[in-house]
Every structure is written in C-alpha cells, then in structure tokens.
Design an enzyme around this catalytic site. Structure first.
Site, short mmCIF file in Angstrom:
data_model
loop_
_atom_site.label_atom_id
_atom_site.label_comp_id
_atom_site.label_asym_id
_atom_site.label_seq_id
_atom_site.Cartn_x
_atom_site.Cartn_y
_atom_site.Cartn_z
N LEU A 33 2.72 97.89 17.76
CA LEU A 33 3.26 98.63 16.61
C LEU A 33 2.40 99.83 16.21
CD1 LEU A 33 4.57 95.67 14.36
CD2 LEU A 33 5.87 97.08 15.96
N PHE A 80 6.29 100.38 29.09
CA PHE A 80 6.42 101.62 28.31
C PHE A 80 5.18 101.90 27.46
CE2 PHE A 80 10.70 100.01 28.99
CZ PHE A 80 11.40 101.14 29.37
N SER A 124 6.26 110.37 34.21
CA SER A 124 6.76 111.57 33.56
C SER A 124 6.81 112.71 34.56
CB SER A 124 5.80 111.94 32.43
OG SER A 124 6.04 113.24 31.97
N TYR A 148 -3.31 113.47 29.17
CA TYR A 148 -2.13 112.59 29.15
C TYR A 148 -1.47 112.57 30.53
CZ TYR A 148 2.76 111.26 28.58
OH TYR A 148 4.01 110.69 28.76
N LYS A 152 -0.89 109.47 33.70
CA LYS A 152 0.32 109.09 34.46
C LYS A 152 0.04 109.19 35.97
CE LYS A 152 2.83 108.25 30.86
NZ LYS A 152 3.08 106.85 30.51
N ASN A 197 6.08 117.09 17.83
CA ASN A 197 5.61 118.01 18.88
C ASN A 197 6.78 118.51 19.70
OD1 ASN A 197 2.76 117.66 18.54
ND2 ASN A 197 3.04 115.59 19.34
N LEU A 199 10.82 119.35 20.94
CA LEU A 199 11.88 120.24 20.45
C LEU A 199 12.97 119.51 19.65
CD1 LEU A 199 13.11 123.11 20.46
CD2 LEU A 199 14.32 122.45 22.56
P1 NAD Z 1 6.70 105.59 21.81
O1 NAD Z 1 5.38 105.95 21.22
O2 NAD Z 1 7.91 105.70 20.93
O3 NAD Z 1 6.64 104.10 22.38
C1 NAD Z 1 5.47 103.54 22.92
C2 NAD Z 1 5.28 102.16 22.32
O4 NAD Z 1 4.12 101.56 22.89
C3 NAD Z 1 5.07 102.19 20.80
O5 NAD Z 1 5.95 101.29 20.18
C4 NAD Z 1 3.60 101.74 20.61
O6 NAD Z 1 3.43 101.02 19.41
C5 NAD Z 1 3.37 100.91 21.87
N1 NAD Z 1 1.98 100.86 22.35
C6 NAD Z 1 1.14 101.89 22.59
N2 NAD Z 1 -0.04 101.43 23.05
C7 NAD Z 1 0.05 100.08 23.11
C8 NAD Z 1 -0.83 99.04 23.51
N3 NAD Z 1 -2.08 99.30 23.91
N4 NAD Z 1 -0.40 97.77 23.47
C9 NAD Z 1 0.87 97.47 23.04
N5 NAD Z 1 1.75 98.42 22.64
C10 NAD Z 1 1.34 99.71 22.68
O7 NAD Z 1 6.88 106.46 23.12
P2 NAD Z 1 8.18 106.67 24.03
O8 NAD Z 1 8.64 108.07 23.85
O9 NAD Z 1 9.10 105.56 23.85
O10 NAD Z 1 7.50 106.60 25.47
C11 NAD Z 1 7.50 105.40 26.24
C12 NAD Z 1 6.81 105.67 27.55
O11 NAD Z 1 7.46 106.72 28.24
C13 NAD Z 1 5.35 106.08 27.42
O12 NAD Z 1 4.63 105.52 28.49
C14 NAD Z 1 5.41 107.59 27.58
O13 NAD Z 1 4.21 108.12 28.07
C15 NAD Z 1 6.53 107.72 28.60
N6 NAD Z 1 7.20 109.04 28.58
C16 NAD Z 1 7.75 109.51 27.42
C17 NAD Z 1 8.38 110.76 27.41
C18 NAD Z 1 8.98 111.31 26.15
O14 NAD Z 1 9.28 112.50 26.10
N7 NAD Z 1 9.22 110.52 25.11
C19 NAD Z 1 8.45 111.51 28.58
C20 NAD Z 1 7.91 111.00 29.76
C21 NAD Z 1 7.28 109.75 29.74
N1 UFG Z 2 9.62 124.09 21.86
C1 UFG Z 2 9.76 125.06 20.89
N2 UFG Z 2 9.46 124.74 19.61
C2 UFG Z 2 9.02 123.49 19.25
C3 UFG Z 2 8.89 122.50 20.25
C4 UFG Z 2 9.19 122.84 21.55
O1 UFG Z 2 10.14 126.20 21.17
O2 UFG Z 2 8.75 123.26 18.06
C5 UFG Z 2 10.00 124.42 23.26
C6 UFG Z 2 8.85 124.29 24.25
O3 UFG Z 2 8.10 125.49 24.28
C7 UFG Z 2 9.60 123.99 25.54
C8 UFG Z 2 10.81 123.18 25.07
O4 UFG Z 2 10.97 123.49 23.69
O5 UFG Z 2 10.08 125.18 26.11
C9 UFG Z 2 10.62 121.68 25.22
O6 UFG Z 2 9.42 121.28 24.59
P1 UFG Z 2 9.06 119.74 24.33
O7 UFG Z 2 7.76 119.73 23.62
O8 UFG Z 2 10.21 119.06 23.69
O9 UFG Z 2 8.94 119.15 25.78
P2 UFG Z 2 7.95 119.55 26.97
O10 UFG Z 2 8.82 119.87 28.13
O11 UFG Z 2 6.96 120.54 26.58
O12 UFG Z 2 7.16 118.19 27.12
C10 UFG Z 2 7.73 117.10 27.79
C11 UFG Z 2 7.20 115.76 27.27
C12 UFG Z 2 5.74 115.61 27.59
C13 UFG Z 2 5.47 115.90 29.04
C14 UFG Z 2 6.03 117.25 29.39
C15 UFG Z 2 5.86 117.63 30.83
O13 UFG Z 2 7.40 115.65 25.87
O14 UFG Z 2 5.35 114.28 27.32
O15 UFG Z 2 7.44 117.25 29.12
O16 UFG Z 2 6.70 116.87 31.65
F1 UFG Z 2 4.14 115.88 29.28
#
Ligand code: NAD
Ligand code: UFG
Length: 336
Positions: A33, A80, A124, A148, A152, A197, A199
């Site tokens: 959590l 995850f 990712s 980060y 991965k 962070n 979009l």
């Molecule tokens: P999220 O933060 O919503 O979910 C991650 C969950 O893991 C959270 O509920 C957190 O409480 C739990 N957690 C973190 N560290 C932990 C630990 N040590 N032990 C137990 N629980 C732990 O993130 P998400 O967007 O659902 O991402 C899930 C996975 O997908 C992550 O590995 C993330 O790196 C990967 N990922 C996410 C994105 C994205 O854009 N959201 C893109 C590519 C990859």
């Molecule tokens: N963007 C804006 N304004 C914002 C946020 C984002 O213009 O406030 C733009 C970014 O410049 C980019 C696009 O929207 O062009 C998407 O940005 P995100 O931050 O939503 O996503 P990213 O592609 O930058 O990042 C994602 C994942 C990361 C991962 C990365 C590379 O969130 O975890 O892809 O694969 F590392």
C-alpha cells in the site's frame, strides 16, 4: 487456479485482477500500500461481485511472501510491485534499485524455495531507450536513460539468466507502452499521489478543475504538430494482454518478451482534443520547454503479441479518454 498479484492494489495490477477473474483465474493480492489505497479492494468487489484475498505485505519480506504463496497454493506470480517515477528515480536511485531490483531478486528466491516457476513481469517500453527506429519491435537494442528504466533492464536480465539456469522456469516480460484510461464502470482508475507526472492524469485533473492548465512539454519536435507522440494503450486492453500472455505460455518455459501497445501513436494535442470531446470541457494548455529526457516519438510494433498470444488492443483513443473522464468525474480526488 490461484496466482499472486504483487502490486495488485495499484493502477495496472488492480485492473489486471479484473481480467484474471473474468478468465476464471483467482488473484491473491500482495501489496504494501505504499502507492495505493485499501479502498481499491471495495471497488474491485463492486465490479466483480467478488472479495479478493488481500495480504498487506512487502515483497522484501521473504517469510510473509513464502507463507502467502504456500497457504494459497499459488501457481504463478504476476509481478507489478515497483516504484515508477522516472524523475524520483534519478534523485533516489538506491531506493529504486532496492525496491525494484533487490526486492524482486528476493521474491524470485522465495518463489524457487516454494516451487513456483512462472512469473509475468511488468516491464516497460522504457527499456528501448531513445528509439533507433520506429515502430519498435522486441529485437530493438535495450538501454536506458534513467535509474527507473535501468531497474526494468536489470530485472529482465535477471529473469533471462534465471530461466537459462532453470530450464523449467517461465518468465514473460511485458513491455508496456503508455497505459491510460480506467475501468468502463468508472469505479476504478489511476489516481497518482501529488502532481501527476504523466499526461492523461494531468489532463483529467485539469478538465475536472483541480489544475488551471496543462504545460505541453515542447511544440518543436519533428512530429506532425510538433508535440510528442506516444502509443497510448487502454488499461483494460493492457489487462487482457497479461491474461493472454499467461494462457498462451502456461505450459512453456524460458524467457520471453512482448510489447503491449496499439501500434499507433498520438500527439499531446490529439490526446487533449479527444479528452475535450469526452468531457465536453475545455482543457487549457500552454506550450512549455521540452522536458529533460523526453523523446519525440514512440510507438510499438505490436505484431509479435498478435501472432503468438492472439492478442491485440481493441479500444481506441476516444474510449481511453471517455473512460478516463468517467472515472475522474466520478472520483475527482481519487479514492482517498
Ligand atoms: P502503481 O504505483 O499504481 O502500482 C504499484 C503497486 O505496487 C502499488 O500499489 C504499491 O503500493 C505496490 N508496491 C510498490 N513497492 C512494493 C513492495 N516493495 N512490496 C509490495 N508492494 C509494493 O503503478 P502501476 O502504474 O500500476 O505500475 C505497475 C507496474 O507496471 C510497475 O512495475 C511499473 O513500473 C510498471 N509500468 C508502469 C507504467 C505506467 O505508465 N503506469 C508503464 C510501464 C511499466
Ligand atoms: N506531457 C506533457 N505535459 C505533461 C505530461 C506529459 O506535454 O504534463 C507529454 C510528454 O512530454 C510526452 C507525452 O506527454 O510527450 C507523454 O508523457 P508521459 O509522461 O505521460 O509518458 P512518457 O512517455 O514520458 O513516459 C512513459 C511512462 C514511463 C516510462 C516512459 C518510457 O510513464 O514510466 O513512458 O517508456 F519510463
């Protein structure tokens, strides 16, 4: 069959629990959590009419993990749990390497101890670094531009090495492009802590009035309208991709990697336009300088998943912004 879903209370894990349940696979959620709310469990129950088993625990806690795995007769792990903020990872690299890499190694040792051989890992598209060509297929060179991303890359390497050493093990790395949207019920979605962070949550919070305007980071990229282009994928498509990968390879072994994306790129302005249509609200924006580390354009070659998993994304950008708005307007402040 029961599977352990680490990080199952988070954004992607929780939606995947729904898809697992719909496929007749029982998720057992294991989450500390640290970045999610206990209320996710109630929302999952409203959607599925099922109270999922939940263990509050950390993946660093090998004893608790082992106990959970054994007590629930877990057959595979959907992993995850991780920290995921790119900027924060540059400020606190050791915290990221500890939580995402060391803790995952601990978990893999625990899995070996109790005899679990299959893992589906949240990787990712960030493992492709700055794209050398588009669309990006799975053979594209691997690298990273931030801690980060390196976590991965490193976990993928660990999984591959472990599969080489233990030839009956299965590890599937799913390389997500940009997951967005929410469950169509509007009961579950993404609610990042603090200032978003990414979009889509930023646009959603602007549309709902929590933020005054959105900064578009760069309008001078070499793209059709000058703003960044990404391969956005609906969270429910991403969720079914996990089930498809697991079911297709349940009886296989080895290390495998798949892109999960739509294969189509949309610019920041296109996403804002689609969101305005979904919400019937104006989303004020300003052009700002490029964000450090950003790339111009990124989209998947998603054909391997289609061929091997019989999976493709089915939901378009309008469905992503419709569902994102549905969730945001029902829960303007998330579940807290
Ligand atoms: P999220 O933060 O919503 O979910 C991650 C969950 O893991 C959270 O509920 C957190 O409480 C739990 N957690 C973190 N560290 C932990 C630990 N040590 N032990 C137990 N629980 C732990 O993130 P998400 O967007 O659902 O991402 C899930 C996975 O997908 C992550 O590995 C993330 O790196 C990967 N990922 C996410 C994105 C994205 O854009 N959201 C893109 C590519 C990859
Ligand atoms: N963007 C804006 N304004 C914002 C946020 C984002 O213009 O406030 C733009 C970014 O410049 C980019 C696009 O929207 O062009 C998407 O940005 P995100 O931050 O939503 O996503 P990213 O592609 O930058 O990042 C994602 C994942 C990361 C991962 C990365 C590379 O969130 O975890 O892809 O694969 F590392």
């Amino acid at each position: 069959m029961k599977v352990l879903v680490t990080g199952g209370m988070g954004y992607i894990g929780s939606h995947t629990c729904i898809a697992l349940h719909e496929a007749g696979i029982t998720p057992v959620i294991y989450d500390n959590l640290s970045n999610s709310s206990i209320r996710v469990l109630d929302q999952l129950e409203k959607i599925t009419q099922q109270r999922f088993d939940f263990v509050e625990g950390d993946i660093n806690d090998s004893a608790k993990l082992a106990k959970t795995m054994v007590e629930h007769s877990i057959e595979a792990v959907f992993h995850f749990a991780a920290l995921k903020a790119v900027g924060e990872s540059a400020e606190q690299p050791l915290r990221y390497y500890q939580n995402n890499v060391s803790a995952t190694t601990t978990m893999l040792l625990t899995m070996a101890e109790v005899g679990i051989k299959a893992i589906i890992f949240s990787s990712s598209a960030t493992v492709y670094g700055d794209p050398k060509y588009l669309p990006i297929d799975e053979t594209h060179p691997i690298s990273s531009t931030n801690p980060y991303g390196w976590t991965k890359v490193m976990v993928e390497q660990i999984l591959e090495d472990n599969c080489k050493a233990n030839q009956d093990n299965l590890a599937i790395a799913l390389r997500y492009f940009n997951p967005v949207g929410a469950h169509p019920s509007g009961l579950l979605g993404e609610s990042p802590n603090g200032i978003p962070n990414n979009l889509m949550p930023f646009i959603a919070q602007t549309a709902v009035g929590r933020r005054e305007f959105i900064n578009i980071f760069g309008n001078d990229y070499d793209t059709a309208d000058g703003t960044g282009v990404r391969d956005y994928i609906h969270i429910m498509d991403l969720a079914t991709g996990h089930v498809a990968a697991f079911l297709a390879h349940q009886k296989d072994a080895g290390f495998l990697a798949y892109n999960l994306g739509t294969g189509e790129g949309y610019s920041v302005l296109e996403v804002i336009n689609a969101f305005e249509k979904s919400s019937n609200k104006q989303v004020p924006y300003k052009f700002a300088p490029r964000r450090a580390g950003d790339i111009a354009c990124n989209y998947a070659d998603a054909s391997l998943a289609k061929q091997k998993l019989n999976w493709t994304a089915t939901l378009d950008l309008q469905a992503m912004t419709d569902d994102s708005w549905n969730w945001q307007s029902k829960y303007p402040n998330g579940l807290e």
